[in-house]
Design an enzyme around this catalytic site. Sequence first.
Site, PDB file in Angstrom:
ATOM      1  N   LYS A 158       0.840  -1.205   0.000  1.00  8.68           N
ATOM      2  CA  LYS A 158       0.000   0.000   0.000  1.00  8.68           C
ATOM      3  C   LYS A 158       0.872   1.251   0.000  1.00  8.68           C
ATOM      4  O   LYS A 158       1.738   1.415   0.859  1.00  8.68           O
ATOM      5  CB  LYS A 158      -0.908  -0.012   1.233  1.00  8.68           C
ATOM      6  CG  LYS A 158      -1.709   1.276   1.442  1.00  8.68           C
ATOM      7  CD  LYS A 158      -2.451   1.227   2.775  1.00  8.68           C
ATOM      8  CE  LYS A 158      -3.036   2.588   3.143  1.00  8.68           C
ATOM      9  NZ  LYS A 158      -3.670   2.580   4.482  1.00  8.68           N
ATOM     10  N   ASP A 186      -2.194  10.420   4.020  1.00  7.45           N
ATOM     11  CA  ASP A 186      -3.604  10.088   4.208  1.00  7.45           C
ATOM     12  C   ASP A 186      -4.254  11.065   5.179  1.00  7.45           C
ATOM     13  O   ASP A 186      -4.105  10.955   6.392  1.00  7.45           O
ATOM     14  CB  ASP A 186      -3.742   8.653   4.731  1.00  7.45           C
ATOM     15  CG  ASP A 186      -5.198   8.261   4.935  1.00  7.45           C
ATOM     16  OD1 ASP A 186      -6.075   8.926   4.345  1.00  7.45           O
ATOM     17  OD2 ASP A 186      -5.450   7.292   5.670  1.00  7.45           O
ATOM     18  N   LYS A 242      -9.642  13.006   8.912  1.00  5.82           N
ATOM     19  CA  LYS A 242      -9.132  12.520  10.184  1.00  5.82           C
ATOM     20  C   LYS A 242      -9.068  13.658  11.202  1.00  5.82           C
ATOM     21  O   LYS A 242      -9.028  14.837  10.832  1.00  5.82           O
ATOM     22  CB  LYS A 242      -7.712  11.958   9.995  1.00  5.82           C
ATOM     23  CG  LYS A 242      -7.615  10.676   9.206  1.00  5.82           C
ATOM     24  CD  LYS A 242      -6.161  10.256   9.084  1.00  5.82           C
ATOM     25  CE  LYS A 242      -6.011   8.974   8.281  1.00  5.82           C
ATOM     26  NZ  LYS A 242      -6.544   7.793   8.994  1.00  5.82           N
ATOM     27  N   ASP A 280       1.703   6.206   5.814  1.00  8.25           N
ATOM     28  CA  ASP A 280       0.695   5.301   5.259  1.00  8.25           C
ATOM     29  C   ASP A 280       1.179   4.614   3.985  1.00  8.25           C
ATOM     30  O   ASP A 280       0.414   3.902   3.337  1.00  8.25           O
ATOM     31  CB  ASP A 280      -0.612   6.053   5.002  1.00  8.25           C
ATOM     32  CG  ASP A 280      -1.837   5.179   5.220  1.00  8.25           C
ATOM     33  OD1 ASP A 280      -1.699   4.128   5.876  1.00  8.25           O
ATOM     34  OD2 ASP A 280      -2.924   5.538   4.735  1.00  8.25           O
ATOM     35  N   ASP A 315     -11.970   7.416   4.421  1.00  4.77           N
ATOM     36  CA  ASP A 315     -10.744   7.114   5.161  1.00  4.77           C
ATOM     37  C   ASP A 315     -10.453   5.616   5.184  1.00  4.77           C
ATOM     38  O   ASP A 315      -9.492   5.182   5.806  1.00  4.77           O
ATOM     39  CB  ASP A 315     -10.837   7.662   6.591  1.00  4.77           C
ATOM     40  CG  ASP A 315      -9.489   7.690   7.291  1.00  4.77           C
ATOM     41  OD1 ASP A 315      -8.460   7.720   6.583  1.00  4.77           O
ATOM     42  OD2 ASP A 315      -9.455   7.680   8.536  1.00  4.77           O
ATOM     43  N   GLU A 347      -9.425   4.022   2.557  1.00  7.48           N
ATOM     44  CA  GLU A 347      -8.971   4.143   1.172  1.00  7.48           C
ATOM     45  C   GLU A 347      -7.909   3.121   0.781  1.00  7.48           C
ATOM     46  O   GLU A 347      -7.785   2.758  -0.387  1.00  7.48           O
ATOM     47  CB  GLU A 347      -8.428   5.560   0.928  1.00  7.48           C
ATOM     48  CG  GLU A 347      -6.983   5.800   1.306  1.00  7.48           C
ATOM     49  CD  GLU A 347      -6.683   5.619   2.792  1.00  7.48           C
ATOM     50  OE1 GLU A 347      -5.547   5.238   3.112  1.00  7.48           O
ATOM     51  OE2 GLU A 347      -7.579   5.854   3.626  1.00  7.48           O
ATOM     52  N   ARG A 358      -7.611  -0.039   1.187  1.00  2.00           N
ATOM     53  CA  ARG A 358      -8.148  -1.269   0.593  1.00  2.00           C
ATOM     54  C   ARG A 358      -8.599  -1.045  -0.847  1.00  2.00           C
ATOM     55  O   ARG A 358      -8.661  -1.993  -1.631  1.00  2.00           O
ATOM     56  CB  ARG A 358      -9.285  -1.802   1.466  1.00  2.00           C
ATOM     57  CG  ARG A 358     -10.483  -0.876   1.567  1.00  2.00           C
ATOM     58  CD  ARG A 358     -11.338  -1.163   2.795  1.00  2.00           C
ATOM     59  NE  ARG A 358     -10.658  -0.800   4.027  1.00  2.00           N
ATOM     60  CZ  ARG A 358     -11.173  -0.985   5.238  1.00  2.00           C
ATOM     61  NH1 ARG A 358     -12.379  -1.533   5.370  1.00  2.00           N
ATOM     62  NH2 ARG A 358     -10.503  -0.633   6.315  1.00  2.00           N
TER      63      ARG A 358
END
Length: 495
Positions: A264, A269, A276, A287, A346, A348, A350
């Site tokens: 990933k 993020d 967030k 991230d 959030d 995201e 996946r």
Amino acid sequence: MEFAQLVDDPLKHVCRVLVVGCYVDGFRGRFFDDLDEALGGGLSSIYEQREFTGELNKVKLLNTFGKLPAERLLLVGLGNNEELNSDRLRQAAGAAATALRPVGVRKLSSILHLARDRGAETLTATVEGFALGSYSFDEYKTGKEPKTDLEEATLLFAEAGDLDYNVNKVLAETATICDAVRFARDLVSQPGNVLVPSYLAEKGREIAARYGLSCTVLEREEMAQNSMNALLAVAKGSHEPPKFIILEYRGGGEDDAVTVLVGKGVTFDSGGISLKPREGMEKMKDDMAGAAAVMGTMMAVAALKLSQNVVGLIPAAENLPGGGAYKPGDIVRSMSGQTIEIVNTDAEGRLLLCDALYFAQRYKPAALIDIATLTGACVIALGNFATGLMGNDEGLTRSLKRAGEVSGERVWELPLWDEYGELMESDIADMKNAGGPSGASISAGWFLHKFVGKTAWAHLDIAGTSWEEKGRPYRPKGATGVGVRLLVEYLRGLK
């Protein structure tokens, strides 16, 4: 960092610092009595006065005042003799490296690896501790003093009989893997305004050129042609274009099995429209730690010249709010054709991974492993001490568990029962992209498994292990580079 071996008597060895392992339970350990005698009982006196007890990871730096050729001894606590294992030795070496940084020592000699008669396993752990414990990241500090990180370590062997294995090979291979971990740490440590998807792609090209990998970078238009709509949806809120980085290593035969690694790569993020909280958002530069792990692993695999075929896939994008950002309530058609209702922007990571996992089927992999800072729920479940593991193939998950124990990057398997899929059911699409707080790590894994078909697959959630808030002996505060040693150990174990 460079490592060398030398057959020499520790009592006659000339060096600035000699690192010595010590215990708490009255067990003296190899060379302790001889060193104590040379120092006129100085070591025994320190124990008697409780200045140093041998407690695990505690250190004591002593000046020998000319009584030994070594200018100073660094005593490192190993704890109880019967409880000493590879990871404790790795910690002790890391504690030694950390203690020597403020002293300005660039070179050391060590008999720490002789504390435990386990040959290559013990030497590997010691080298890892020195190499990883000496790491620091200060690229953006101005007016700083020159770095005083360790540059060289000499591992002493008192007699040729200690060399019953290929020491130089172990030193070289372990140093290579640690270099890859440090590379991954450097990537994760970069700020989000520097490490954008294009920066990550350029780093992929650099290591490909250096280590003989092939590197292909798909741009937004090519991703659209491949119907990577889930990945592209995440990228819509940012001016930084997404990248899909493909690294290939062909160390096996043309007809040999292929292992595909997917990392990933959300380079920052913010949560997107589902923003967030402000507190701690600066750490969301990490991230992309899964991407860093895959890139570091590919670097190590090529440098070690493993007899494997390995492909690394890195979907990279920023997740930001903006006029074009994807929204809660949107429906996205993934590369697989399955539709996804967006209930939380959030969730995201996946979405990047699902398209990458489906793309990976083109390689007909014997094993498919994704690694991602996927869920905060995994941090709640396992803390910072274990990586979450899920998968659909018992042989693959068993191999990853073994690799975790050997490398010290431990994993803990979570169930992937069908009932967790109920959390992801949507009234208007094939599935939702998030299922709420209950079992959130597992429902995220369940979501991913819908895109791997019948391929043997495993998912590694490193949300809790990618970053150290306080720091530990061989994992200083900040990025850990987790996943590199685990994945390399797994790949080295393949037949």
